[in-house]
Design an enzyme around this catalytic site. Sequence first.
Site, PDB file in Angstrom:
ATOM      1  N   ASP A   4     -50.316  43.385 -47.348  1.00  0.00           N
ATOM      2  CA  ASP A   4     -51.656  43.886 -46.998  1.00  0.00           C
ATOM      3  C   ASP A   4     -52.759  43.108 -47.736  1.00  0.00           C
ATOM      4  OD1 ASP A   4     -50.940  45.785 -45.114  1.00  0.00           O
ATOM      5  OD2 ASP A   4     -50.817  47.414 -46.561  1.00  0.00           O
TER       6      ASP A   4
ATOM      7  N   LYS B 205     -45.247  53.763 -47.159  1.00  0.00           N
ATOM      8  CA  LYS B 205     -45.402  52.595 -48.044  1.00  0.00           C
ATOM      9  C   LYS B 205     -45.116  52.922 -49.508  1.00  0.00           C
ATOM     10  CE  LYS B 205     -48.927  50.383 -45.166  1.00  0.00           C
ATOM     11  NZ  LYS B 205     -50.211  49.694 -45.135  1.00  0.00           N
TER      12      LYS B 205
END
Length: 305
Positions: free
Chosen positions: A125, A89
Amino acid sequence: MPGHPVFLLRDLDARPFPGIPLAVLGHPIAHSLSPPMHQAALLAMAREDTRLADWRYHRFDIHPDDLPTALDRLHSGGFRGLNLTVPHKVLAFDLVAEVDPAAEAVGAVNTLLATAKGWYGTNTDGYGLNAALRERLGADLAGRVVVLLGAGGAARGAAVECLRRGCARLVVGNRTAANLAELLALLQPLAGAIPVLGFDPADPQARAGLPADALVINATSAGLRADDAAPLDLADVPRPAGIFDMIYHPPQTALLRQAAALGIPQANGLAMLVHQGAKSLELWSGVPAEAIAPLMASALALRSP
Ligand code: NDP
Protein backbone atom coordinates in the site's frame (compact mmCIF):
# COMPACT_ATOMS: atom_id res chain seq x y z
CA MET A 1 -19.20 -9.26 -11.39
CA PRO A 2 -19.45 -11.48 -14.52
CA GLY A 3 -16.47 -13.80 -14.97
CA HIS A 4 -15.28 -13.27 -11.39
CA PRO A 5 -17.51 -15.36 -9.09
CA VAL A 6 -17.31 -14.90 -5.32
CA PHE A 7 -15.98 -18.12 -3.76
CA LEU A 8 -16.42 -19.23 -0.14
CA LEU A 9 -14.17 -21.29 2.13
CA ARG A 10 -16.16 -24.46 1.39
CA ASP A 11 -15.45 -24.10 -2.35
CA LEU A 12 -11.82 -25.05 -1.63
CA ASP A 13 -13.02 -28.60 -0.91
CA ALA A 14 -15.78 -28.61 -3.50
CA ARG A 15 -13.89 -27.74 -6.68
CA PRO A 16 -10.37 -27.60 -8.13
CA PHE A 17 -8.50 -24.32 -8.72
CA PRO A 18 -6.26 -25.45 -11.61
CA GLY A 19 -3.16 -23.76 -12.99
CA ILE A 20 -1.40 -21.20 -10.75
CA PRO A 21 -4.14 -19.73 -8.57
CA LEU A 22 -4.00 -16.32 -6.89
CA ALA A 23 -6.80 -14.67 -4.90
CA VAL A 24 -8.00 -11.69 -2.94
CA LEU A 25 -9.67 -12.34 0.43
CA GLY A 26 -12.06 -9.88 2.04
CA HIS A 27 -15.40 -9.59 3.85
CA PRO A 28 -17.28 -8.27 1.95
CA ILE A 29 -15.46 -8.77 -1.36
CA ALA A 30 -18.05 -8.52 -4.17
CA HIS A 31 -17.15 -4.84 -4.80
CA SER A 32 -13.39 -5.47 -5.25
CA LEU A 33 -11.80 -4.30 -8.50
CA SER A 34 -8.71 -6.48 -7.90
CA PRO A 35 -9.93 -9.61 -9.80
CA PRO A 36 -10.69 -7.86 -13.14
CA MET A 37 -7.57 -5.68 -12.76
CA HIS A 38 -5.18 -8.58 -12.06
CA GLN A 39 -6.77 -10.98 -14.54
CA ALA A 40 -6.63 -8.42 -17.38
CA ALA A 41 -2.95 -7.77 -16.64
CA LEU A 42 -2.20 -11.52 -16.51
CA LEU A 43 -3.93 -12.09 -19.86
CA ALA A 44 -1.89 -9.32 -21.49
CA MET A 45 1.37 -10.51 -19.86
CA ALA A 46 0.74 -14.13 -20.98
CA ARG A 47 0.84 -13.03 -24.63
CA GLU A 48 4.58 -12.44 -24.21
CA ASP A 49 5.31 -14.84 -21.35
CA THR A 50 3.57 -18.19 -21.84
CA ARG A 51 4.64 -19.22 -18.32
CA LEU A 52 1.73 -17.04 -17.12
CA ALA A 53 -0.91 -18.58 -19.41
CA ASP A 54 -2.62 -20.61 -16.68
CA TRP A 55 -2.40 -18.05 -13.86
CA ARG A 56 -5.86 -17.23 -12.51
CA TYR A 57 -6.90 -14.58 -9.97
CA HIS A 58 -9.97 -15.42 -7.84
CA ARG A 59 -11.96 -13.72 -5.10
CA PHE A 60 -13.01 -15.26 -1.77
CA ASP A 61 -15.44 -13.92 0.80
CA ILE A 62 -13.85 -15.09 4.07
CA HIS A 63 -15.29 -14.26 7.48
CA PRO A 64 -12.55 -12.98 9.86
CA ASP A 65 -13.15 -16.01 12.16
CA ASP A 66 -12.29 -18.30 9.23
CA LEU A 67 -9.10 -16.51 8.17
CA PRO A 68 -6.61 -18.91 9.89
CA THR A 69 -8.31 -21.95 8.29
CA ALA A 70 -8.56 -20.22 4.92
CA LEU A 71 -4.86 -19.29 4.90
CA ASP A 72 -3.88 -22.90 5.74
CA ARG A 73 -6.19 -24.37 3.11
CA LEU A 74 -5.13 -21.93 0.39
CA HIS A 75 -1.46 -22.68 1.10
CA SER A 76 -1.92 -26.45 1.02
CA GLY A 77 -4.21 -26.03 -2.03
CA GLY A 78 -1.33 -24.62 -4.09
CA PHE A 79 -2.29 -20.93 -4.19
CA ARG A 80 0.84 -18.92 -5.09
CA GLY A 81 -0.18 -15.51 -3.80
CA LEU A 82 -2.94 -13.67 -1.97
CA ASN A 83 -4.11 -10.11 -1.56
CA LEU A 84 -5.89 -9.16 1.65
CA THR A 85 -8.40 -6.39 2.04
CA VAL A 86 -10.76 -5.16 4.77
CA PRO A 87 -10.89 -6.57 7.47
CA HIS A 88 -7.96 -9.01 7.08
CA LYS A 89 -4.81 -6.87 6.76
CA VAL A 90 -4.07 -6.62 10.49
CA LEU A 91 -5.46 -10.07 11.40
CA ALA A 92 -3.20 -11.81 8.85
CA PHE A 93 -0.11 -10.03 10.19
CA ASP A 94 -0.06 -12.48 13.14
CA LEU A 95 -0.85 -15.54 11.01
CA VAL A 96 2.01 -15.49 8.49
CA ALA A 97 5.35 -17.31 8.84
CA GLU A 98 7.48 -14.31 7.84
CA VAL A 99 6.91 -10.55 7.54
CA ASP A 100 9.11 -8.11 5.60
CA PRO A 101 10.31 -4.88 7.27
CA ALA A 102 7.89 -2.60 5.34
CA ALA A 103 4.92 -4.55 6.68
CA GLU A 104 6.44 -4.88 10.17
CA ALA A 105 6.38 -1.09 10.69
CA VAL A 106 2.77 -0.85 9.52
CA GLY A 107 1.55 -3.87 11.51
CA ALA A 108 -0.51 -5.04 8.54
CA VAL A 109 -0.01 -7.17 5.40
CA ASN A 110 -1.88 -6.85 2.09
CA THR A 111 0.17 -9.29 -0.02
CA LEU A 112 1.19 -12.88 0.74
CA LEU A 113 3.54 -15.18 -1.17
CA ALA A 114 3.53 -18.96 -0.61
CA THR A 115 6.91 -20.29 0.53
CA ALA A 116 8.07 -23.64 1.91
CA LYS A 117 7.70 -22.20 5.44
CA GLY A 118 4.13 -20.97 4.95
CA TRP A 119 3.03 -17.46 3.93
CA TYR A 120 5.51 -14.60 3.50
CA GLY A 121 3.74 -11.27 4.15
CA THR A 122 4.46 -7.81 2.83
CA ASN A 123 2.57 -4.55 2.37
CA THR A 124 2.44 -2.80 -1.01
CA ASP A 125 0.00 0.00 0.00
CA GLY A 126 2.84 2.41 0.84
CA TYR A 127 4.52 1.75 -2.50
CA GLY A 128 1.15 2.27 -4.21
CA LEU A 129 0.55 5.58 -2.44
CA ASN A 130 4.02 6.91 -3.28
CA ALA A 131 3.79 5.85 -6.94
CA ALA A 132 0.29 7.37 -7.28
CA LEU A 133 1.39 10.70 -5.75
CA ARG A 134 4.26 10.90 -8.22
CA GLU A 135 2.18 9.89 -11.21
CA ARG A 136 -0.98 11.88 -10.52
CA LEU A 137 0.30 14.95 -8.65
CA GLY A 138 4.01 14.99 -9.58
CA ALA A 139 4.65 15.00 -5.81
CA ASP A 140 7.53 13.34 -3.96
CA LEU A 141 7.09 12.58 -0.27
CA ALA A 142 10.77 13.27 0.43
CA GLY A 143 11.16 16.77 1.89
CA ARG A 144 7.41 17.43 1.67
CA VAL A 145 5.11 18.75 4.42
CA VAL A 146 2.19 16.31 4.61
CA VAL A 147 -1.23 16.84 6.19
CA LEU A 148 -2.71 13.39 6.68
CA LEU A 149 -6.41 12.85 7.48
CA GLY A 150 -7.41 9.70 9.38
CA ALA A 151 -6.04 7.39 12.05
CA GLY A 152 -7.20 3.95 10.84
CA GLY A 153 -5.28 1.25 8.98
CA ALA A 154 -4.82 3.19 5.74
CA ALA A 155 -3.66 6.31 7.61
CA ARG A 156 -1.14 4.26 9.56
CA GLY A 157 0.29 2.81 6.34
CA ALA A 158 0.41 6.26 4.73
CA ALA A 159 2.09 7.81 7.79
CA VAL A 160 4.79 5.12 7.88
CA GLU A 161 5.43 5.65 4.15
CA CYS A 162 5.73 9.45 4.65
CA LEU A 163 8.28 8.90 7.43
CA ARG A 164 10.18 6.18 5.53
CA ARG A 165 10.47 8.49 2.50
CA GLY A 166 11.76 11.37 4.62
CA CYS A 167 8.90 13.88 4.60
CA ALA A 168 9.78 17.24 6.17
CA ARG A 169 6.86 17.29 8.61
CA LEU A 170 3.77 15.16 9.21
CA VAL A 171 0.59 16.75 10.58
CA VAL A 172 -2.21 14.25 11.30
CA GLY A 173 -5.87 15.14 11.83
CA ASN A 174 -8.67 12.80 12.91
CA ARG A 175 -12.28 13.05 14.02
CA THR A 176 -11.81 10.97 17.21
CA ALA A 177 -9.08 12.42 19.43
CA ALA A 178 -8.30 9.12 21.21
CA ASN A 179 -7.60 7.33 17.90
CA LEU A 180 -5.40 10.23 16.82
CA ALA A 181 -3.43 10.07 20.08
CA GLU A 182 -2.94 6.32 19.63
CA LEU A 183 -1.58 6.78 16.10
CA LEU A 184 0.74 9.63 17.12
CA ALA A 185 2.17 7.50 19.97
CA LEU A 186 2.79 4.69 17.52
CA LEU A 187 4.54 6.98 15.02
CA GLN A 188 6.84 8.80 17.47
CA PRO A 189 9.43 5.98 17.71
CA LEU A 190 9.58 5.76 13.88
CA ALA A 191 9.82 9.52 13.29
CA GLY A 192 13.46 10.19 14.25
CA ALA A 193 14.04 13.91 13.66
CA ILE A 194 10.85 14.40 11.62
CA PRO A 195 8.24 16.45 13.54
CA VAL A 196 4.93 14.59 13.87
CA LEU A 197 2.00 16.68 15.12
CA GLY A 198 -1.74 16.24 15.56
CA PHE A 199 -4.72 18.56 14.94
CA ASP A 200 -8.50 18.55 15.20
CA PRO A 201 -10.00 18.95 11.69
CA ALA A 202 -13.25 20.30 13.24
CA ASP A 203 -11.43 23.23 14.89
CA PRO A 204 -11.33 26.33 12.60
CA GLN A 205 -8.29 27.71 14.43
CA ALA A 206 -6.38 24.45 13.98
CA ARG A 207 -7.30 24.45 10.27
CA ALA A 208 -6.12 28.03 9.83
CA GLY A 209 -2.81 27.09 11.52
CA LEU A 210 -2.01 24.27 9.10
CA PRO A 211 1.15 24.67 7.00
CA ALA A 212 0.76 26.22 3.54
CA ASP A 213 1.89 24.34 0.42
CA ALA A 214 1.29 20.97 2.09
CA LEU A 215 0.34 17.75 0.39
CA VAL A 216 -3.04 16.75 1.87
CA ILE A 217 -3.78 13.01 1.91
CA ASN A 218 -7.25 11.75 2.83
CA ALA A 219 -7.01 8.32 4.46
CA THR A 220 -10.42 8.50 6.16
CA SER A 221 -13.48 6.73 4.83
CA ALA A 222 -15.39 10.04 4.76
CA GLY A 223 -16.47 10.25 1.13
CA LEU A 224 -17.26 6.59 0.52
CA ARG A 225 -20.96 7.53 0.59
CA ALA A 226 -21.98 10.08 -2.03
CA ASP A 227 -23.53 12.41 0.59
CA ASP A 228 -20.55 12.32 3.04
CA ALA A 229 -19.16 15.71 4.05
CA ALA A 230 -15.44 16.34 3.38
CA PRO A 231 -13.17 15.33 6.32
CA LEU A 232 -11.49 18.78 6.09
CA ASP A 233 -13.06 22.08 5.00
CA LEU A 234 -10.47 23.60 2.67
CA ALA A 235 -12.11 27.05 2.78
CA ASP A 236 -10.05 28.29 5.73
CA VAL A 237 -6.92 26.12 5.25
CA PRO A 238 -3.74 27.80 3.91
CA ARG A 239 -3.53 26.80 0.25
CA PRO A 240 -2.34 23.18 -0.13
CA ALA A 241 0.00 22.12 -2.97
CA GLY A 242 -2.23 19.15 -3.80
CA ILE A 243 -4.98 16.88 -2.49
CA PHE A 244 -4.86 13.10 -2.76
CA ASP A 245 -7.99 11.18 -1.74
CA MET A 246 -7.45 7.43 -1.26
CA ILE A 247 -11.13 6.86 -2.06
CA TYR A 248 -11.76 5.90 -5.70
CA HIS A 249 -15.45 5.00 -5.52
CA PRO A 250 -17.16 7.40 -5.90
CA PRO A 251 -14.49 8.87 -8.19
CA GLN A 252 -15.02 12.39 -6.87
CA THR A 253 -15.59 13.03 -3.16
CA ALA A 254 -16.72 16.28 -1.55
CA LEU A 255 -13.05 16.95 -0.68
CA LEU A 256 -11.96 16.58 -4.32
CA ARG A 257 -14.89 18.70 -5.52
CA GLN A 258 -13.88 21.49 -3.15
CA ALA A 259 -10.24 21.20 -4.26
CA ALA A 260 -11.29 21.41 -7.92
CA ALA A 261 -13.42 24.49 -7.21
CA LEU A 262 -10.41 26.14 -5.54
CA GLY A 263 -8.11 25.19 -8.43
CA ILE A 264 -5.94 22.90 -6.26
CA PRO A 265 -4.37 19.89 -8.08
CA GLN A 266 -6.16 16.74 -6.95
CA ALA A 267 -6.37 13.00 -7.59
CA ASN A 268 -8.47 10.08 -6.35
CA GLY A 269 -7.22 6.68 -5.10
CA LEU A 270 -7.53 4.67 -8.33
CA ALA A 271 -3.84 5.01 -9.22
CA MET A 272 -2.93 3.81 -5.70
CA LEU A 273 -5.07 0.71 -6.24
CA VAL A 274 -3.26 0.08 -9.53
CA HIS A 275 0.28 0.53 -8.18
CA GLN A 276 -0.22 -1.55 -5.01
CA GLY A 277 -1.70 -4.29 -7.23
CA ALA A 278 1.19 -4.11 -9.71
CA LYS A 279 3.69 -4.44 -6.84
CA SER A 280 1.85 -7.56 -5.57
CA LEU A 281 1.91 -9.16 -9.01
CA GLU A 282 5.63 -8.30 -9.30
CA LEU A 283 6.27 -10.33 -6.12
CA TRP A 284 4.36 -13.34 -7.47
CA SER A 285 5.53 -13.23 -11.12
CA GLY A 286 8.95 -11.54 -11.10
CA VAL A 287 7.73 -9.08 -13.79
CA PRO A 288 8.58 -5.46 -12.78
CA ALA A 289 5.66 -3.48 -11.33
CA GLU A 290 6.40 -0.59 -13.73
CA ALA A 291 5.60 -2.89 -16.67
CA ILE A 292 2.43 -4.25 -15.03
CA ALA A 293 0.87 -0.95 -13.86
CA PRO A 294 -0.12 0.37 -17.34
CA LEU A 295 -1.86 -2.94 -18.09
CA MET A 296 -3.84 -2.71 -14.86
CA ALA A 297 -4.59 0.98 -15.43
CA SER A 298 -5.98 0.37 -18.88
CA ALA A 299 -8.07 -2.51 -17.49
CA LEU A 300 -9.65 0.07 -15.17
CA ALA A 301 -9.93 2.54 -18.05
CA LEU A 302 -7.51 4.83 -16.28
CA ARG A 303 -5.61 7.06 -18.64
CA SER A 304 -2.04 8.14 -17.92
CA PRO A 305 -1.63 11.92 -17.68
P1 NDP B 1 -10.53 2.36 8.99
O1 NDP B 1 -11.93 1.95 9.28
O2 NDP B 1 -9.38 1.65 9.61
O3 NDP B 1 -10.37 3.94 9.40
C1 NDP B 1 -11.37 4.87 9.05
C2 NDP B 1 -10.87 6.28 9.32
O4 NDP B 1 -11.81 7.19 8.74
C3 NDP B 1 -10.77 6.65 10.79
O5 NDP B 1 -9.72 7.55 10.98
C4 NDP B 1 -12.12 7.33 11.06
O6 NDP B 1 -12.07 8.28 12.11
C5 NDP B 1 -12.29 8.08 9.75
N1 NDP B 1 -13.69 8.39 9.45
C6 NDP B 1 -14.67 7.52 9.16
N2 NDP B 1 -15.82 8.20 8.89
C7 NDP B 1 -15.54 9.52 9.02
C8 NDP B 1 -16.30 10.70 8.86
N3 NDP B 1 -17.59 10.66 8.51
N4 NDP B 1 -15.70 11.90 9.05
C9 NDP B 1 -14.38 11.95 9.38
N5 NDP B 1 -13.60 10.86 9.56
C10 NDP B 1 -14.17 9.65 9.38
O7 NDP B 1 -10.43 2.36 7.38
P2 NDP B 1 -9.11 2.23 6.51
O8 NDP B 1 -8.06 3.04 7.16
O9 NDP B 1 -8.83 0.81 6.21
O10 NDP B 1 -9.56 2.90 5.11
C11 NDP B 1 -9.75 4.31 5.00
C12 NDP B 1 -10.03 4.68 3.55
O11 NDP B 1 -8.93 4.44 2.70
C13 NDP B 1 -11.20 3.89 2.94
O12 NDP B 1 -12.01 4.81 2.26
C14 NDP B 1 -10.54 2.96 1.95
O13 NDP B 1 -11.39 2.68 0.86
C15 NDP B 1 -9.33 3.78 1.52
N6 NDP B 1 -8.23 2.95 1.00
C16 NDP B 1 -7.87 3.07 -0.32
C17 NDP B 1 -6.82 2.33 -0.84
C18 NDP B 1 -6.44 2.47 -2.29
O14 NDP B 1 -5.72 1.61 -2.82
N7 NDP B 1 -6.85 3.51 -2.95
C19 NDP B 1 -6.05 1.37 0.00
C20 NDP B 1 -6.49 1.34 1.39
C21 NDP B 1 -7.56 2.10 1.84
P3 NDP B 1 -12.44 7.91 13.64
O15 NDP B 1 -11.13 7.50 14.29
O16 NDP B 1 -12.98 9.18 14.14
O17 NDP B 1 -13.46 6.80 13.59
